[in-house]
Design a protein around this motif. Structure first.
Motif, PDB file in Angstrom:
ATOM      1  N   ASN A 193       0.142  19.215  17.549  1.00  0.00           N
ATOM      2  CA  ASN A 193      -0.545  19.358  18.828  1.00  0.00           C
ATOM      3  C   ASN A 193       0.470  19.525  19.944  1.00  0.00           C
ATOM      4  N   ILE A 194       0.110  20.276  20.946  1.00  0.00           N
ATOM      5  CA  ILE A 194       0.922  20.403  22.152  1.00  0.00           C
ATOM      6  C   ILE A 194       0.140  19.718  23.263  1.00  0.00           C
ATOM      7  N   GLU A 195       0.760  18.704  23.869  1.00  0.00           N
ATOM      8  CA  GLU A 195       0.096  17.971  24.933  1.00  0.00           C
ATOM      9  C   GLU A 195       0.866  18.133  26.231  1.00  0.00           C
ATOM     10  N   VAL A 196       0.144  18.211  27.327  1.00  0.00           N
ATOM     11  CA  VAL A 196       0.751  18.270  28.649  1.00  0.00           C
ATOM     12  C   VAL A 196       0.966  16.838  29.123  1.00  0.00           C
ATOM     13  N   ILE A 197       2.201  16.534  29.536  1.00  0.00           N
ATOM     14  CA  ILE A 197       2.539  15.195  30.002  1.00  0.00           C
ATOM     15  C   ILE A 197       2.717  15.244  31.517  1.00  0.00           C
ATOM     16  N   SER A 198       2.167  14.288  32.192  1.00  0.00           N
ATOM     17  CA  SER A 198       2.225  14.223  33.650  1.00  0.00           C
ATOM     18  C   SER A 198       3.667  14.163  34.149  1.00  0.00           C
ATOM     19  N   TYR A 199       3.880  14.656  35.357  1.00  0.00           N
ATOM     20  CA  TYR A 199       5.200  14.626  35.976  1.00  0.00           C
ATOM     21  C   TYR A 199       5.683  13.220  36.300  1.00  0.00           C
ATOM     22  N   GLY A 200       4.811  12.299  36.477  1.00  0.00           N
ATOM     23  CA  GLY A 200       5.193  10.950  36.857  1.00  0.00           C
ATOM     24  C   GLY A 200       5.173  10.751  38.370  1.00  0.00           C
ATOM     25  N   VAL A 201       4.911  11.834  39.092  1.00  0.00           N
ATOM     26  CA  VAL A 201       4.762  11.761  40.543  1.00  0.00           C
ATOM     27  C   VAL A 201       3.546  12.582  40.918  1.00  0.00           C
ATOM     28  N   ASP A 202       2.985  12.273  42.035  1.00  0.00           N
ATOM     29  CA  ASP A 202       1.842  13.035  42.529  1.00  0.00           C
ATOM     30  C   ASP A 202       2.362  14.271  43.245  1.00  0.00           C
ATOM     31  N   ILE A 203       2.385  15.403  42.539  1.00  0.00           N
ATOM     32  CA  ILE A 203       2.960  16.615  43.125  1.00  0.00           C
ATOM     33  C   ILE A 203       2.075  17.224  44.206  1.00  0.00           C
ATOM     34  N   SER A 204       0.854  16.721  44.347  1.00  0.00           N
ATOM     35  CA  SER A 204       0.003  17.238  45.419  1.00  0.00           C
ATOM     36  C   SER A 204       0.560  16.841  46.790  1.00  0.00           C
ATOM     37  N   GLU A 205       1.436  15.817  46.811  1.00  0.00           N
ATOM     38  CA  GLU A 205       2.051  15.397  48.064  1.00  0.00           C
ATOM     39  C   GLU A 205       3.301  16.202  48.392  1.00  0.00           C
ATOM     40  N   LEU A 206       3.725  17.067  47.469  1.00  0.00           N
ATOM     41  CA  LEU A 206       4.912  17.881  47.675  1.00  0.00           C
ATOM     42  C   LEU A 206       4.489  19.270  48.139  1.00  0.00           C
ATOM     43  N   TYR A 207       5.029  19.681  49.242  1.00  0.00           N
ATOM     44  CA  TYR A 207       4.684  20.981  49.790  1.00  0.00           C
ATOM     45  C   TYR A 207       5.860  21.483  50.613  1.00  0.00           C
ATOM     46  N   PRO A 208       5.991  22.793  50.727  1.00  0.00           N
ATOM     47  CA  PRO A 208       7.110  23.340  51.510  1.00  0.00           C
ATOM     48  C   PRO A 208       6.936  23.054  52.997  1.00  0.00           C
ATOM     49  N   ILE A 209       8.046  22.737  53.645  1.00  0.00           N
ATOM     50  CA  ILE A 209       8.033  22.623  55.102  1.00  0.00           C
ATOM     51  C   ILE A 209       9.238  23.398  55.639  1.00  0.00           C
ATOM     52  N   ASN A 210       9.239  23.623  56.903  1.00  0.00           N
ATOM     53  CA  ASN A 210      10.319  24.339  57.558  1.00  0.00           C
ATOM     54  C   ASN A 210      11.651  23.625  57.323  1.00  0.00           C
ATOM     55  N   LYS A 211      12.691  24.404  56.980  1.00  0.00           N
ATOM     56  CA  LYS A 211      14.011  23.846  56.673  1.00  0.00           C
ATOM     57  C   LYS A 211      14.559  23.009  57.828  1.00  0.00           C
ATOM     58  N   HIS A 212      14.402  23.475  59.044  1.00  0.00           N
ATOM     59  CA  HIS A 212      14.936  22.748  60.206  1.00  0.00           C
ATOM     60  C   HIS A 212      14.203  21.421  60.421  1.00  0.00           C
ATOM     61  N   ILE A 213      12.898  21.431  60.196  1.00  0.00           N
ATOM     62  CA  ILE A 213      12.122  20.194  60.330  1.00  0.00           C
ATOM     63  C   ILE A 213      12.543  19.193  59.253  1.00  0.00           C
TER      64      ILE A 213
END
Length: 133
Positions: free
Chosen positions: A28-48
């Motif tokens: 079987n091939i199972e998907v294992i969670s990242y261990g972090v909530d990646i929904s909280e990760l998003y791109p922001i402006n480099k300077h900010i």
């Protein structure tokens, strides 16, 4: 929420093995969670981002995010030596290393001593509590 892209890559590799060797993977091939909530990760402006982290806006950085421990996950020393070699190259002489993540034990005095001895302590930035940054 983990993605299925890794599973798809693995499945393509297994299909390739089947085509080449006529051997079928029956597990079987199972998907294992990242261990972090990646929904909280998003791109922001480099300077900010750099302003929030209080790092130079014009410098170049290598970022490593992970758990640091002498006995579990990554041994930082090889990373430090590779970084040391990289910054000796003319085109990377301005690069800094950011180490962000949880430091699981307080036994890094040897690491800090080595960093100071090779003269790169001004080129490495630690964010031991990255979630607070």
């Amino acid at each position: 929420m983990p993605t299925n892209s890794g599973k798809q890559v693995l499945q393509k590799y297994l299909d390739y093995i089947f085509d080449k060797y006529r051997t079928v993977f029956t597990g079987n091939i199972e998907v294992i969670s990242y261990g972090v909530d990646i929904s909280e990760l998003y791109p922001i402006n480099k300077h900010i981002a750099r302003s929030r982290l209080k790092v130079d806006i014009n410098s170049r950085y290598i970022l490593f995010v992970g758990r640091f421990s002498k006995t579990y996950k990554i041994d930082i020393l090889p990373l430090i030596f590779v970084f040391y070699k990289i910054i000796k190259l003319k085109e990377f002489s301005d690069v800094k290393l950011i180490l962000a993540g949880a430091f699981k034990d307080n036994s890094f005095s040897d690491l800090f001593r080595i960093i100071a001895e090779i003269g790169i302590n001004d080129r490495i930035i630690f964010f031991p509590n990255f979630s607070e940054a």
